[in-house]
Structures are given as structure tokens and as C-alpha cells.
Design a protein around this motif. Structure first.
Motif, mmCIF file in Angstrom:
data_model
loop_
_atom_site.group_PDB
_atom_site.id
_atom_site.type_symbol
_atom_site.label_atom_id
_atom_site.label_comp_id
_atom_site.label_asym_id
_atom_site.label_seq_id
_atom_site.Cartn_x
_atom_site.Cartn_y
_atom_site.Cartn_z
ATOM 1 N N GLY A 312 15.429 -24.740 21.759
ATOM 2 C CA GLY A 312 15.217 -24.692 23.218
ATOM 3 C C GLY A 312 16.065 -23.586 23.814
ATOM 4 N N LEU A 313 15.467 -22.762 24.685
ATOM 5 C CA LEU A 313 16.232 -21.730 25.405
ATOM 6 C C LEU A 313 16.258 -22.106 26.886
ATOM 7 C CD1 LEU A 313 14.967 -18.352 23.868
ATOM 8 C CD2 LEU A 313 17.033 -19.610 23.302
ATOM 9 N N TYR A 314 17.458 -22.244 27.431
ATOM 10 C CA TYR A 314 17.626 -22.655 28.835
ATOM 11 C C TYR A 314 18.511 -21.647 29.557
ATOM 12 C CZ TYR A 314 15.913 -27.183 27.259
ATOM 13 O OH TYR A 314 15.129 -28.184 26.726
ATOM 14 N N PRO A 315 18.113 -21.228 30.778
ATOM 15 C CA PRO A 315 19.007 -20.347 31.551
ATOM 16 C C PRO A 315 20.197 -21.147 32.070
ATOM 17 C CG PRO A 315 17.007 -20.843 32.813
ATOM 18 C CD PRO A 315 16.853 -21.520 31.489
ATOM 19 N N ILE A 316 21.399 -20.559 31.999
ATOM 20 C CA ILE A 316 22.592 -21.253 32.510
ATOM 21 C C ILE A 316 22.463 -21.434 34.017
ATOM 22 C CG2 ILE A 316 25.066 -20.900 32.925
ATOM 23 C CD1 ILE A 316 25.268 -19.899 30.037
ATOM 24 N N VAL A 346 17.139 -33.407 30.396
ATOM 25 C CA VAL A 346 17.957 -34.090 31.406
ATOM 26 C C VAL A 346 19.285 -33.358 31.558
ATOM 27 C CG1 VAL A 346 19.097 -36.263 31.993
ATOM 28 C CG2 VAL A 346 16.897 -36.297 30.807
ATOM 29 N N ALA A 347 19.834 -32.912 30.430
ATOM 30 C CA ALA A 347 21.160 -32.288 30.462
ATOM 31 C C ALA A 347 21.117 -30.823 30.874
ATOM 32 C CB ALA A 347 21.797 -32.415 29.082
ATOM 33 N N LEU A 348 20.053 -30.102 30.443
ATOM 34 C CA LEU A 348 20.072 -28.645 30.596
ATOM 35 C C LEU A 348 19.089 -28.113 31.635
ATOM 36 C CD1 LEU A 348 20.230 -27.824 26.776
ATOM 37 C CD2 LEU A 348 22.126 -27.809 28.372
ATOM 38 N N GLY A 349 18.235 -28.975 32.203
ATOM 39 C CA GLY A 349 17.297 -28.523 33.242
ATOM 40 C C GLY A 349 16.012 -27.951 32.652
ATOM 41 N N PHE A 350 15.455 -26.927 33.336
ATOM 42 C CA PHE A 350 14.186 -26.329 32.917
ATOM 43 C C PHE A 350 14.421 -25.204 31.926
ATOM 44 C CE2 PHE A 350 13.116 -28.162 37.048
ATOM 45 C CZ PHE A 350 11.938 -28.836 36.726
ATOM 46 N N GLY A 351 13.571 -25.144 30.898
ATOM 47 C CA GLY A 351 13.688 -24.072 29.911
ATOM 48 C C GLY A 351 12.413 -23.985 29.092
ATOM 49 N N PHE A 352 12.512 -23.397 27.909
ATOM 50 C CA PHE A 352 11.343 -23.231 27.037
ATOM 51 C C PHE A 352 11.689 -23.670 25.622
ATOM 52 C CE2 PHE A 352 10.473 -20.353 30.486
ATOM 53 C CZ PHE A 352 9.101 -20.492 30.670
ATOM 54 N N ARG A 353 10.727 -24.345 24.992
ATOM 55 C CA ARG A 353 10.838 -24.672 23.571
ATOM 56 C C ARG A 353 10.211 -23.508 22.815
ATOM 57 N NH1 ARG A 353 14.169 -27.751 21.256
ATOM 58 N NH2 ARG A 353 13.693 -28.184 19.115
ATOM 59 N N CYS A 354 10.987 -22.799 22.027
ATOM 60 C CA CYS A 354 10.489 -21.588 21.362
ATOM 61 C C CYS A 354 10.399 -21.791 19.859
ATOM 62 C CB CYS A 354 11.418 -20.407 21.657
ATOM 63 S SG CYS A 354 11.608 -20.074 23.408
ATOM 64 N N GLY A 355 9.347 -21.218 19.275
ATOM 65 C CA GLY A 355 9.172 -21.258 17.821
ATOM 66 C C GLY A 355 9.482 -19.893 17.228
ATOM 67 N N PHE A 356 10.300 -19.867 16.186
ATOM 68 C CA PHE A 356 10.724 -18.613 15.550
ATOM 69 C C PHE A 356 10.393 -18.643 14.070
ATOM 70 C CE2 PHE A 356 13.615 -19.655 19.024
ATOM 71 C CZ PHE A 356 13.538 -18.514 19.804
ATOM 72 N N LEU A 357 10.424 -17.453 13.437
ATOM 73 C CA LEU A 357 10.146 -17.365 12.002
ATOM 74 C C LEU A 357 11.388 -17.662 11.160
ATOM 75 C CD1 LEU A 357 7.888 -14.197 11.939
ATOM 76 C CD2 LEU A 357 7.200 -16.570 11.994
ATOM 77 N N LEU A 375 19.923 -11.999 31.133
ATOM 78 C CA LEU A 375 19.927 -13.458 31.264
ATOM 79 C C LEU A 375 21.126 -14.058 30.531
ATOM 80 C CD1 LEU A 375 16.141 -13.994 30.552
ATOM 81 C CD2 LEU A 375 17.263 -14.701 32.650
ATOM 82 N N ASP A 376 21.663 -15.156 31.086
ATOM 83 C CA ASP A 376 22.671 -15.952 30.364
ATOM 84 C C ASP A 376 21.985 -17.214 29.887
ATOM 85 O OD1 ASP A 376 24.907 -14.321 30.656
ATOM 86 O OD2 ASP A 376 25.201 -14.999 32.725
ATOM 87 N N LEU A 377 21.961 -17.423 28.559
ATOM 88 C CA LEU A 377 21.150 -18.508 27.995
ATOM 89 C C LEU A 377 21.970 -19.463 27.143
ATOM 90 C CD1 LEU A 377 18.151 -16.339 26.706
ATOM 91 C CD2 LEU A 377 18.172 -17.735 28.767
ATOM 92 N N ILE A 378 21.469 -20.701 27.062
ATOM 93 C CA ILE A 378 21.960 -21.662 26.075
ATOM 94 C C ILE A 378 20.814 -21.878 25.093
ATOM 95 C CG2 ILE A 378 22.672 -24.048 25.656
ATOM 96 C CD1 ILE A 378 23.676 -24.216 28.465
ATOM 97 N N ALA A 379 21.100 -21.788 23.798
ATOM 98 C CA ALA A 379 20.085 -22.114 22.782
ATOM 99 C C ALA A 379 20.495 -23.425 22.124
ATOM 100 C CB ALA A 379 20.006 -20.997 21.741
ATOM 101 N N THR A 380 19.581 -24.403 22.083
ATOM 102 C CA THR A 380 19.912 -25.685 21.447
ATOM 103 C C THR A 380 19.894 -25.519 19.929
ATOM 104 O OG1 THR A 380 17.610 -26.419 21.409
ATOM 105 C CG2 THR A 380 18.897 -26.985 23.353
ATOM 106 N N ALA A 381 20.445 -26.497 19.233
ATOM 107 C CA ALA A 381 20.522 -26.421 17.768
ATOM 108 C C ALA A 381 19.123 -26.258 17.176
ATOM 109 C CB ALA A 381 21.162 -27.699 17.229
ATOM 110 N N PRO A 382 18.953 -25.376 16.174
ATOM 111 C CA PRO A 382 17.624 -25.160 15.612
ATOM 112 C C PRO A 382 17.100 -26.403 14.887
ATOM 113 C CG PRO A 382 19.275 -23.895 14.395
ATOM 114 C CD PRO A 382 19.964 -24.518 15.559
#
Length: 615
Positions: A312-316, A346-357, A375-382
Motif C-alpha cells: 500500500g502506498l499512502y501520502p503522509i 483506518v490508520a493511514l487514510g486514503f491511498g493505493f494498493r499497488c502490485g509490483f514485479l 510526494l512524501d509516502l508511506i509504503a506498507t509491508a510487502p
């Protein structure tokens, strides 16, 4: 300028017999971009004054890391026996995460230069790229690079390479991308051995899009390989899959800067500019044809790449959400393998679930978003995609632990990959130990020479995506190389571990792990959060749970005001009364109080051990 080089080709259509389309494939850091630099110099299309290292690597991030991320096409003139040939070269990435870029480049070529470092020999990605080229029926020219290095052993690795693809060690060319030795012989070999493109010049135009980039001023720039017919400037073209029609404002070749031409004919590689700003109208793998005289059948496109790792990528700053959406739209154009869809946390707000190779792909995309779009981003654990079947027979694909179904679970399937590890024979034992600890099954071992072993395993993808590569490199002192490809799914004993703060679930810290590792994950996250979350006015329990069962717990003790400071001497009952009053207040606060996890704690907890140690 080399005496063999020719003045740059006049950008007009060239006869197919005088065209050679080829790409350079190799393991990461075997010198593809350096060899491409020497070719640009020797053919004279880049003069010495303009020359810089890694000329075709356009992104800052590529130059800093010394890796190629995007394939780059360039057209070079080369004269043999008085005939000037047009060589269309595509420089490809070497990392396993960017195999998709390589597969698209191979589809636009008739031949490939297989490059091997003369000091390191064949690596895992060399083999993977070789098999890709063989599947595409390409003519392969084996080349040993970096022969000027003191550690180079061309004789040994020429034998290894010849035994791999068949032929004699004498057929393996020896070059140095750094000094330019042997590069002109290699270009002669390209002209002599790689077949010219074949197509029907009088048929309706058909050109395959193998790459596209977004330019802020000119819109979408589409790179194509013409298969049949011809494309001319100012004519109306149509994309066969989307049926979108556009006017060709400019058509030309990359040499290596864009040079407008009078059109592209059979077998030529070039670019199209239509002024389109919408990134979705220029799909990689689509067929371009003439609107007035369209082709009836599209060219066989590419297989859409399947994402292997989700994050998940979320803007700070929540207000950056529209900027992030636009940035991902633009990156999707230059990177067709990126998938994303909106999600909320709930914790990080609005963002995108991204798929990577893969993990490098995730790292590169995150860094590009931060650099190119500010952009300042938080990436959730893969995480990887799981298939969960409940007792009532319903099946759900879970790419995020928060999507994990509640209730009784009948079975969980996880993706499995076939792993190839190339290593010096001294490290076989340590690699076996590492792979077995990650639930790997040994398929077989092959000795590629006296010193090198190829080990083949099947392993769950979830065990690889986090830190497997780091462990592999540290256990083999950097000598082992890794390649993997998907090979189906298997049922496994997996559970979802939730992290609770004061009884409330924090979705960003949940994870799907194997039952045997659930306890250690729970202990790790609770200890990490205890160090990172600031103390509150009340006691805060941090718990790890599987369903309703608590498997680990840490407690953040409350900050207590010294209410007895004003009491010196006096009756004990007065002190007790003050302490009881404080205790009641703490109890009430604990019932209504909420624990706010600071943003820094989220970032540090999701980034891992090292960050916590730094704190």
C-alpha cells in the motif's frame, strides 16, 4: 569518429535488407550500458564532447544506482563493404524484477547479444534472459565483456558459455566496453549473422508498441517496431485494441536523440507523437495501423505481467492523494507492469494498493514518486496474493491482510515460485540451510563448470519477497545470484496475525504468516511498537492475536504525575485519598482515551529492525 562509422543516417525509410534489430541481454552489472556507450561512439552518432557514461540511462535514479530500469532504443549507422546498415539497438535492464522490459525488447528484435562478464561468468539472470531469447527464436551472439580487467578469465568462461548455447569457445567474441576493444568486430558480426526483418511492404500498416514515455510538453511518445506496411507523418492512425484514432504529428527515429523522418517502413524502429495527453490511450503491446486502410488482424501482443508483490502506498499529507493518483497514472505509461487500485486504511487514510514485479520494482517506483512528483509516502509491508477458502465454500483473493475473511477458514493457498540460484560450490551448504528455513524444496543441482553450481528450488513467494535476497547475498559474500519465475500455487498452514492497541486492531500492522512463524512475528511487532509509541497518561497494552487468541503482549506504562509531591508529613489517609482519586482518573481515561500512533512510528515499524535500532 571511427573510420568505419558513417555520417548519421538520413532519417528516411531504409530497405529492410539494410536493417538489423538487436538487443543486449545480460545479468545486472555485466556492462550492457557501457558497451552501448562504446557502440554510440564508434558509430559516430554521439561525439566525444557530448558523450557521458551510461548515455542511454536517462533517469537520475538509473545513473546513481548504476542500473538500467527502462529499455532504450537507438538507431546507429554502420558501414560494411561500402554498404551502410541501420542498426536498431535496444539496451535492456538486467535485474530479475525487470524481465518484463526484456521480454518486450526481445519481441521487437531478430537477434540478441548475450553479454557475460569475463571476471564473473554466467549468472542466474544470464540464463533466464538466454531462455527468453531462445523462446523468441532469436539469433544469439555470445560475447565476453570486461576482458581488460585483471581478474578476467576469458578462456574459462568462453568454454562455459559455448557449452551452454552450443558451439566452439572460439566463436565467443571478446570485447571491452570500457576501452572499446573488439566492439567494431562485434558490430560486423551483428550485420553478418543477425537476419534482416521480414514483412509485407504493400500490406496495411501494422506496428507494435513496445514502449512509451510521457513528456510534459509533447504528451505521450510511443515507441514502435513496424512489421508490415509503412507509417507517414500527418496521416491518421488507429490503435487496434482501444479503437482510438489520432493524427501523427511527428514520426522519427532515436539516434539517440529524436530525429524526425519522412516515415517508417518494414522492420524499422522509431517513435510516434500524436499530442495525446491521456496515458491510457497508448497501451504497450497494442498494434498501430492506418485509419483509412486498417489491418484486419492485430499483432500478437505481450502477456500482461502478473504482479508478484503488493504494497500500500499512502501520502503522509492526505491532501496529496489526487497528486499521487496523477503520478501513478503517468508512471503507468512508462511502466506497463505497475498495477494499482484505490484503498483506504483506518490508520493511514486514503491511498493505493499497488502490485509490483518484485522488491526492487517497489523501491524504484516509491523513489520515483518521491523525486519526480515531490510526494512524501508511506509504503506498507510487502505481501503476496493469497487465495482463502472459508468453511461455507466461498473463495477470496487476499492481497492485503485487512481483506482476510472472518469466520472459519477451510484452506489458504499461496503462490509458489521456481527459484534458480547460481553460486560457487563452497556455499552450497549455507544456501541449502537458508532455503530449507524458508520452506524450500530442492528440485535439483547442476554443475556448470568445476566451480559453479546451479541450484533449483520451489519456494513460497511470501518467503522470498521480504529479505531472502539480502540473506542470500550476506551468506555467500555477494557471489550468489538469484532468478525466479511463478510456477502455480500450494495449500499452506497460514494464519493472520493482528496487532491490537488497547484492544483495537491496527490494520497497517496485520500480516499473513506461516503458523510456525506467527509467534516470532507477534513478539517482534509488539516489542518494536513498545519502543516507538510515546507513553500516554494511561497504561497501553499492545497485543498480537490470531483470531481471538492472544500470542504476545507488551505494555506501555502510564506517565504518572506525582500527586504526593505537595504532601510532606501528615496523615497517610490523605495520601491514600489522593492516590485513589488518581487511580479513578486513570481508569476513566483508559476507557475513553485513544492511542494515536504518530506517523514516524508507522514508518519506522513498517521499515524494519534497522530503523528501530537507530531510534
Amino acid at each position: 569518429m571511427s573510420p568505419r562509422a558513417h555520417t548519421p543516417l538520413k532519417p528516411a525509410s531504409t530497405a529492410p535488407e539494410q536493417i538489423r534489430n538487436f538487443c543486449i541481454i545480460a545479468h545486472i552489472d555485466h556492462g550492457k550500458s557501457t558497451l552501448a556507450d562504446r557502440m554510440l561512439q564508434i558509430t559516430g552518432i554521439v561525439d566525444d564532447r557530448s558523450m557521458r557514461a551510461q548515455y542511454l540511462d536517462r533517469m537520475d535514479i538509473e545513473r546513481e544506482r548504476g542500473i538500467t530500469i527502462k529499455s532504450q532504443a537507438v538507431r546507429m549507422p554502420w558501414e560494411v563493404d561500402g554498404v551502410t546498415y541501420a542498426l536498431n539497438m535496444i539496451d535492456t535492464p538486467g535485474h530479475v524484477d525487470f524481465t518484463y522490459e526484456v521480454s518486450r525488447s526481445l519481441a521487437a528484435c531478430e537477434g540478441a547479444i548475450l553479454l557475460v562478464d569475463a571476471a564473473q561468468g554466467i549468472e542466474a539472470q544470464t540464463l533466464a534472459n538466454l531462455y527468453l531469447a531462445m523462446e523468441n527464436d532469436l539469433t544469439i551472439i555470445p560475447v565476453l565483456n570486461k576482458i581488460d580487467l585483471p581478474a578476467a578469465d576469458p578462456e574459462k568462461y568462453a568454454k562455459e558459455l559455448a557449452s551452454l548455447i552450443g558451439g566452439s569457445p572460439d566463436d565467443v567474441l571478446r570485447v571491452s566496453g570500457k576501452t572499446g576493444v573488439g566492439v567494431d568486430v562485434l558490430l560486423d558480426e551483428v550485420v553478418a549473422n543477425i537476419p534482416h526483418p521480414v514483412g509485407n511492404a504493400s500490406a496495411p500498416a501494422r506496428a507494435m508498441i513496445f514502449d512509451s514515455v510521457y513528456d510534459a510538453y509533447r504528451g505521450v511518445i510511443t515507441y514502435v517496431r513496424v512489421v508490415d506496411g509503412a507509417l507517414k507523418p500527418r496521416e491518421r492512425i488507429q490503435m487496434m485494441s482501444t479503437k482510438a484514432a489520432h493524427e501523427l504529428l511527428e514520426i522519427g527515429v532515436s539516434s539517440p536523440e529524436p530525429v524526425p523522418s519522412q516515415g517508417l517502413g518494414v522492420g524499422e524502429v522509431g517513435y510516434l507523437i500524436t499530442g495525446v495527453k491521456d496515458v491510457r490511450q497508448s497501451k504497450v503491446g497494442d498494434t498501430v495501423t492506418n485509419l483509412q486502410k486498417p489491418a484486419t488482424q492485430a499483432l500478437a501482443g505481450y502477456v500482461d505481467p502478473k504482479p508478484m508483490v503488493f504494497s500500500g502506498l499512502y501520502p503522509i499529507d492526505g491532501s496529496d492523494y489526487p497528486v499521487l493518483r496523477e503520478a501513478l497514472d503517468k508512471l503507468k505509461l512508462s511502466d506497463a507492469s505497475l498495477n494499482y487500485e484505490p484503498e483506504t486504511s483506518v490508520a493511514l487514510g486514503f491511498g493505493f494498493r499497488c502490485g509490483f514485479l518484485g522488491l526492487l520494482h517497489l523501491e524504484i517506483i516509491t523513489e520515483r514518486l518521491e523525486r519526480e512528483f515531490g510526494l512524501d509516502l508511506i509504503a506498507t509491508a510487502p505481501s503476496v496474493p493469497y487465495e482463502v477458502t472459508t468453511e461455507d465454500g466461498k473463495t477470496a483473493e487476499v492481497t492485503n491482510p485487512s481483506e482476510y475473511p472472518t469466520g472459519k477458514i477451510k484452506s489458504v493457498s499461496e503462490p509458489v515460485v521456481k527459484v534458480a540460484i547460481l553460486t560457487p560450490k563452497d556455499y552450497v551448504g549455507t544456501i541449502m540451510e537458508l532455503c530449507q528455513s524458508r520452506r524450500g524444496n530442492l528440485l535439483g543441482m547442476d554443475y556448470l563448470g568445476e566451480e559453479r553450481v546451479e541450484m533449483r528450488y520451489t519456494m513460497p513467494l511470501g518467503e522470498i519477497v521480504f529479505d531472502f535476497f539480502d540473506h542470500l547475498k550476506s551468506r555467500t559474500q555477494g557471489y550468489a545470484s538469484l532468478d525466479y519465475e511463478p510456477c502455480g500455487e500450494q495449500e499452506a498452514d497460514l494464519v493472520k496475525v493482528d496487532i491490537l492497541l488497547q484492544g483495537e486492531q491496527v490494520d497497517a500492522f496485520s500480516a499473513i504468516v506461516h503458523k510456525d512463524k506467527a509467534y516470532s512475528y507477534g513478539v517482534l511487532m509488539t516489542e518494536r511498537l513498545k519502543k516507538l509509541i510515546p507513553r500516554q497518561q494511561f497504561e497501553v497494552p499492545i497485543q498480537a492475536a490470531i483470531g481471538a487468541r492472544i500470542i504476545a503482549r507488551e505494555t506501555i506504562s502510564a506517565i504518572r504525575k506525582d500527586v504526593l509531591a505537595k504532601c510532606y508529613g501528615g496523615d497517610i489517609t490523605r495520601k491514600r485519598k489522593l492516590l485513589e482519586k488518581q487511580k479513578e482518573g486513570k481508569k476513566r481515561m483508559k476507557m475513553v482515551g485513544r492511542v494515536e500512533v504518530p506517523q514516524e512510528a508507522f514508518i519506522a515499524a513498517l521499515q524494519g529492525d534497522d530503523e528501530v535500532k537507530k531510534k
